[in-house]
Scaffold this motif. Structure first.
Motif, PDB file in Angstrom:
ATOM      1  N   GLN A 186       0.838  -1.217   0.133  1.00 55.37           N
ATOM      2  CA  GLN A 186       0.172  -0.010   0.043  1.00 55.37           C
ATOM      3  C   GLN A 186       0.812   1.158  -0.143  1.00 55.37           C
ATOM      4  OE1 GLN A 186      -2.335   0.119   3.467  1.00 55.37           O
ATOM      5  NE2 GLN A 186      -3.686   1.854   2.470  1.00 55.37           N
ATOM      6  N   ILE A 187       1.927   1.235   0.852  1.00 56.22           N
ATOM      7  CA  ILE A 187       2.720   2.299   0.905  1.00 56.22           C
ATOM      8  C   ILE A 187       3.618   2.649  -0.524  1.00 56.22           C
ATOM      9  CG2 ILE A 187       5.069   3.323   1.769  1.00 56.22           C
ATOM     10  CD1 ILE A 187       4.223   1.906   4.639  1.00 56.22           C
ATOM     11  N   ALA A 188       4.057   1.537  -1.038  1.00 53.47           N
ATOM     12  CA  ALA A 188       4.597   1.319  -2.335  1.00 53.47           C
ATOM     13  C   ALA A 188       3.711   2.259  -3.524  1.00 53.47           C
ATOM     14  CB  ALA A 188       4.979   0.301  -2.710  1.00 53.47           C
ATOM     15  N   LEU A 189       2.352   1.801  -3.400  1.00 56.52           N
ATOM     16  CA  LEU A 189       1.477   2.186  -4.184  1.00 56.52           C
ATOM     17  C   LEU A 189       1.122   3.662  -4.148  1.00 56.52           C
ATOM     18  CD1 LEU A 189      -0.555   1.453  -6.707  1.00 56.52           C
ATOM     19  CD2 LEU A 189      -2.024   1.208  -4.979  1.00 56.52           C
ATOM     20  N   MET A 190       1.099   4.030  -3.043  1.00 57.12           N
ATOM     21  CA  MET A 190       0.695   5.660  -2.776  1.00 57.12           C
ATOM     22  C   MET A 190       1.737   6.425  -2.843  1.00 57.12           C
ATOM     23  SD  MET A 190      -1.683   5.415   0.983  1.00 57.12           S
ATOM     24  CE  MET A 190      -3.331   4.830   0.690  1.00 57.12           C
ATOM     25  N   LEU A 191       3.400   5.954  -2.474  1.00 60.45           N
ATOM     26  CA  LEU A 191       4.352   6.954  -2.821  1.00 60.45           C
ATOM     27  C   LEU A 191       4.617   6.961  -4.383  1.00 60.45           C
ATOM     28  CD1 LEU A 191       6.896   5.157  -0.442  1.00 60.45           C
ATOM     29  CD2 LEU A 191       6.116   7.570  -0.384  1.00 60.45           C
ATOM     30  N   GLU A 192       4.004   5.893  -5.340  1.00 58.14           N
ATOM     31  CA  GLU A 192       4.106   6.291  -6.668  1.00 58.14           C
ATOM     32  C   GLU A 192       3.154   7.398  -7.087  1.00 58.14           C
ATOM     33  OE1 GLU A 192       3.616   2.309  -8.459  1.00 58.14           O
ATOM     34  OE2 GLU A 192       5.743   2.014  -8.360  1.00 58.14           O
ATOM     35  N   ALA A 193       2.110   7.473  -6.238  1.00 63.47           N
ATOM     36  CA  ALA A 193       1.092   8.481  -6.730  1.00 63.47           C
ATOM     37  C   ALA A 193       1.457   9.598  -6.095  1.00 63.47           C
ATOM     38  CB  ALA A 193      -0.162   7.926  -6.089  1.00 63.47           C
ATOM     39  N   SER A 194       2.524   9.795  -5.441  1.00 64.62           N
ATOM     40  CA  SER A 194       3.110  11.205  -4.828  1.00 64.62           C
ATOM     41  C   SER A 194       2.455  11.720  -3.879  1.00 64.62           C
ATOM     42  CB  SER A 194       3.495  12.225  -6.126  1.00 64.62           C
ATOM     43  OG  SER A 194       4.224  11.695  -7.232  1.00 64.62           O
ATOM     44  N   LEU A 195       1.493  10.865  -3.049  1.00 71.03           N
ATOM     45  CA  LEU A 195       0.971  11.292  -1.862  1.00 71.03           C
ATOM     46  C   LEU A 195       1.944  11.674  -0.754  1.00 71.03           C
ATOM     47  CD1 LEU A 195      -1.828   8.686  -1.453  1.00 71.03           C
ATOM     48  CD2 LEU A 195      -2.040  11.130  -1.910  1.00 71.03           C
ATOM     49  N   PRO A 196       1.670  12.710   0.144  1.00 74.05           N
ATOM     50  CA  PRO A 196       2.710  12.986   1.167  1.00 74.05           C
ATOM     51  C   PRO A 196       2.529  11.791   2.003  1.00 74.05           C
ATOM     52  CG  PRO A 196       0.949  14.836   0.676  1.00 74.05           C
ATOM     53  CD  PRO A 196       0.443  13.769  -0.121  1.00 74.05           C
ATOM     54  N   ILE A 197       3.926  11.649   2.607  1.00 69.80           N
ATOM     55  CA  ILE A 197       4.050  10.760   3.532  1.00 69.80           C
ATOM     56  C   ILE A 197       3.334  10.498   4.851  1.00 69.80           C
ATOM     57  CG2 ILE A 197       6.079  11.731   4.746  1.00 69.80           C
ATOM     58  CD1 ILE A 197       5.681   7.945   3.850  1.00 69.80           C
ATOM     59  N   ASP A 198       2.793  11.787   5.512  1.00 69.66           N
ATOM     60  CA  ASP A 198       2.022  11.705   6.618  1.00 69.66           C
ATOM     61  C   ASP A 198       0.754  11.365   6.309  1.00 69.66           C
ATOM     62  OD1 ASP A 198       1.754  14.016   5.054  1.00 69.66           O
ATOM     63  OD2 ASP A 198       1.315  15.322   6.666  1.00 69.66           O
ATOM     64  N   GLU A 199       0.091  11.699   5.002  1.00 71.55           N
ATOM     65  CA  GLU A 199      -1.036  11.280   4.729  1.00 71.55           C
ATOM     66  C   GLU A 199      -1.220   9.789   4.301  1.00 71.55           C
ATOM     67  OE1 GLU A 199      -4.331  12.258   1.192  1.00 71.55           O
ATOM     68  OE2 GLU A 199      -2.717  13.701   1.457  1.00 71.55           O
ATOM     69  N   ILE A 200      -0.012   9.134   3.770  1.00 73.05           N
ATOM     70  CA  ILE A 200       0.203   7.703   3.643  1.00 73.05           C
ATOM     71  C   ILE A 200       0.095   7.010   4.937  1.00 73.05           C
ATOM     72  CG2 ILE A 200       1.580   5.925   2.750  1.00 73.05           C
ATOM     73  CD1 ILE A 200       2.664   7.723   0.729  1.00 73.05           C
ATOM     74  N   LEU A 201       0.639   7.415   5.825  1.00 76.69           N
ATOM     75  CA  LEU A 201       0.765   6.928   7.113  1.00 76.69           C
ATOM     76  C   LEU A 201      -0.641   6.953   7.812  1.00 76.69           C
ATOM     77  CD1 LEU A 201       4.267   8.049   8.380  1.00 76.69           C
ATOM     78  CD2 LEU A 201       3.560   5.816   7.694  1.00 76.69           C
ATOM     79  N   ASN A 202      -1.378   7.863   7.582  1.00 76.10           N
ATOM     80  CA  ASN A 202      -2.429   7.937   8.177  1.00 76.10           C
ATOM     81  C   ASN A 202      -3.762   6.921   7.555  1.00 76.10           C
ATOM     82  OD1 ASN A 202      -2.922  10.156  10.164  1.00 76.10           O
ATOM     83  ND2 ASN A 202      -2.563  11.717   8.463  1.00 76.10           N
ATOM     84  N   TYR A 203      -3.534   6.816   6.162  1.00 81.40           N
ATOM     85  CA  TYR A 203      -4.143   5.628   5.409  1.00 81.40           C
ATOM     86  C   TYR A 203      -3.977   4.347   6.249  1.00 81.40           C
ATOM     87  CZ  TYR A 203      -6.321   8.913   1.821  1.00 81.40           C
ATOM     88  OH  TYR A 203      -6.974   9.907   1.288  1.00 81.40           O
ATOM     89  N   CYS A 204      -2.528   4.218   6.317  1.00 70.52           N
ATOM     90  CA  CYS A 204      -2.264   2.815   6.959  1.00 70.52           C
ATOM     91  C   CYS A 204      -2.803   2.729   8.256  1.00 70.52           C
ATOM     92  CB  CYS A 204      -0.510   2.797   7.040  1.00 70.52           C
ATOM     93  SG  CYS A 204       0.395   2.700   5.410  1.00 70.52           S
ATOM     94  N   ILE A 205      -2.746   3.862   9.132  1.00 72.20           N
ATOM     95  CA  ILE A 205      -3.324   3.548  10.643  1.00 72.20           C
ATOM     96  C   ILE A 205      -4.715   3.156  10.378  1.00 72.20           C
ATOM     97  CG2 ILE A 205      -3.825   4.756  12.512  1.00 72.20           C
ATOM     98  CD1 ILE A 205      -1.243   6.550  12.008  1.00 72.20           C
ATOM     99  N   ALA A 206      -5.723   4.076   9.319  1.00 76.65           N
ATOM    100  CA  ALA A 206      -6.873   3.689   9.261  1.00 76.65           C
ATOM    101  C   ALA A 206      -7.401   2.248   8.694  1.00 76.65           C
ATOM    102  CB  ALA A 206      -7.635   4.658   8.622  1.00 76.65           C
ATOM    103  N   GLY A 207      -6.305   1.620   7.870  1.00 80.68           N
ATOM    104  CA  GLY A 207      -6.493   0.535   7.327  1.00 80.68           C
ATOM    105  C   GLY A 207      -6.088  -0.954   8.083  1.00 80.68           C
ATOM    106  N   GLN A 208      -5.473  -0.727   9.231  1.00 80.14           N
ATOM    107  CA  GLN A 208      -5.004  -1.920   9.906  1.00 80.14           C
ATOM    108  C   GLN A 208      -5.960  -2.238  11.288  1.00 80.14           C
ATOM    109  OE1 GLN A 208      -2.116  -2.973   8.914  1.00 80.14           O
ATOM    110  NE2 GLN A 208      -2.237  -1.429   7.322  1.00 80.14           N
ATOM    111  N   LYS A 209      -6.125  -3.484  10.973  1.00 81.42           N
ATOM    112  CA  LYS A 209      -6.744  -4.180  12.270  1.00 81.42           C
ATOM    113  C   LYS A 209      -5.903  -4.821  13.305  1.00 81.42           C
ATOM    114  CE  LYS A 209     -10.400  -5.635   9.001  1.00 81.42           C
ATOM    115  NZ  LYS A 209     -11.255  -6.574   8.515  1.00 81.42           N
ATOM    116  N   HIS A 210      -4.719  -5.070  12.893  1.00 87.06           N
ATOM    117  CA  HIS A 210      -3.776  -5.672  14.131  1.00 87.06           C
ATOM    118  C   HIS A 210      -3.324  -4.378  14.800  1.00 87.06           C
ATOM    119  CE1 HIS A 210      -0.570  -7.808  15.773  1.00 87.06           C
ATOM    120  NE2 HIS A 210      -0.860  -8.895  15.642  1.00 87.06           N
ATOM    121  N   PRO A 211      -3.373  -4.441  16.282  1.00 87.65           N
ATOM    122  CA  PRO A 211      -3.054  -3.489  17.132  1.00 87.65           C
ATOM    123  C   PRO A 211      -1.540  -2.908  16.889  1.00 87.65           C
ATOM    124  CG  PRO A 211      -3.666  -5.257  18.328  1.00 87.65           C
ATOM    125  CD  PRO A 211      -4.059  -5.464  16.859  1.00 87.65           C
TER     126      PRO A 211
END
Length: 409
Positions: free
Chosen positions: A78-103
């Motif tokens: 997911q991070i690789a895909l978003m980095l290729e789309a030139s999303l800011p890293i803090d926004e990418i991490l927010n998406y990662c946090i929202a999409g995770q189920k494992h605490p």
């Protein structure tokens, strides 16, 4: 709202995502960034949610992996895909946090985001969690950051983790049935010892039968486990804890253990091939991304877990620091097989070292997978033989005195 901008910058096609109130404003921002836009497309919230659904789709390939490993692998993709789309890293991490189920993974990304806000670099933020994601992976993320090639780095890490975990998951799947059978046999032995054997012992003693060795061994084992089973379990647990602490506190003892564990049939090859695969993969990725050769060697060295193999690779680094070339230094140390040394020599002479290192990494990955398969192929019949022997022992222990009892009558 957000817009996907495709355009030309420095004679190359580039795609970015930016915030803008309108399409005209997005066009202006593109020109300010030095991009000649060719297509500007508004992105709806449903389209962005595809990034969050991405891990769920990828999990179909990794359904045999542990849940936290699946989520970690998918988050790297997911991070690789978003980095290729030139999303800011803090926004990418927010998406990662929202999409995770494992605490634990969610907490890791939250801490990484906080570290970035406090001024720590991305690689250093990931290194804080090296115990969870692995030291090698943390080092490779640093390589990707230093060389500006993070998307490919995260994609390569996800592939390496997925391949490794699928091999382990396949091995566990093959071992599941034999171990369930053995567990069932031991449960049956416990029930037999608690409910049935005492009745037969009383009957045998009443007729003063001379018990055969199989029956005596069955009775002795049952009595031992019944009277001292808990004590044996506690002593074994304490012994394991003491042994682990002793090994941890004594580097020479730990290195001696690591050296001799490589001589164990099947297990030694599995551990050797796995470490060499990780070493060559790390080395390949560092060289491919243009990292300094000395730093590439250090990262490859850090990816090895076995201290004996690590010591051998340290000798290679020492030889190179003395002025030897890579292929000659490899020939001085018995670490890789002759074919690997030959491939690396060819890559060094042709200037395609990264390609040959990738080939060598894939070669050892194949050997690692084959070693796991051979181990499982041998373990299954051995466990089946063990189960058959236990059943035979139980049967003879009960039936042989019964035959003598029939002779008395």
């Amino acid at each position: 709202m957000k817009f996907r901008i495709q355009g030309i910058k420095n004679a190359r096609t580039i795609i970015i995502i930016c915030h803008a109130a309108s399409q005209e404003e997005a066009k202006i921002k593109a020109y300010e960034a030095g991009i000649a836009p060719t297509q500007i497309t508004p992105i709806s919230q449903n389209a962005l949610s595809g990034f969050l659904l991405f891990p769920a789709l990828l999990s179909l390939r990794a359904f045999l992996l542990p849940s936290h490993q699946k989520e970690l692998i998918n988050s790297f993709k997911q991070i690789a895909l978003m980095l290729e789309a030139s999303l800011p890293i803090d926004e990418i991490l927010n998406y990662c946090i929202a999409g995770q189920k494992h605490p634990k993974i969610q907490a890791m990304y939250q801490d990484i985001l906080q570290s970035l806000h406090s001024g720590i670099s991305l690689s250093q933020a990931f290194k804080k969690h090296a115990n969870f994601i692995g030291e090698m992976h943390a080092n490779i993320i640093e390589v990707g950051q230093n060389t500006g090639n993070l998307p490919e780095t995260f994609r390569a890490l996800a592939h390496e983790l997925e391949q490794d975990q699928q091999d382990i998951a396949g091995f566990k799947k093959k071992m599941f049935y034999p171990f369930i059978v053995i567990l069932s046999v031991f449960v049956a032995f416990g029930i037999l010892n608690a409910l049935i054997i005492p009745e037969f012992i009383a009957l045998f003693e009443e007729f003063n039968l001379e018990l055969p060795f199989s029956t005596q061994a069955l009775i002795f084992t049952g009595d031992l486990l019944q009277k001292w089973g808990l004590v044996i379990l506690v002593i074994a647990g304490l012994g394991a804890v003491v042994a682990k602490k002793s090994i941890t506190k004594s580097p020479p003892l730990k290195e001696w253990l690591h050296r001799h564990i490589l001589d164990i049939p099947f297990i030694g090859k599995i551990l050797r091939y796995r470490d060499l695969t990780r070493c060559l993969f790390s080395f390949y990725l560092c060289v491919k991304t243009g990292m300094d050769f000395g730093a590439s060697l250090k990262n490859a060295h850090a990816s090895i877990n076995n201290l004996h193999l690590k010591s051998s690779f340290s000798q290679i680094i020492t030889n190179i620091q003395k002025g030897q070339n890579l292929s000659y230094a490899l020939g001085e140390v018995t670490l890789f097989d002759p074919m690997t040394n030959g491939l690396i020599l060819a890559g060094e002479k042709s200037g395609n070292l990264d390609t040959t290192l990738q080939m060598c990494s894939q070669y050892y990955q194949t050997l690692y997978s084959e070693a796991l398969n051979r181990f499982s192929q041998w373990v299954e019949p051995i466990l089946t033989l063990l189960v058959g022997s236990l059943v035979l022992w139980f049967s003879l222990g009960i039936m042989m005195p019964m035959w003598d009892l029939n002779n008395i009558e």
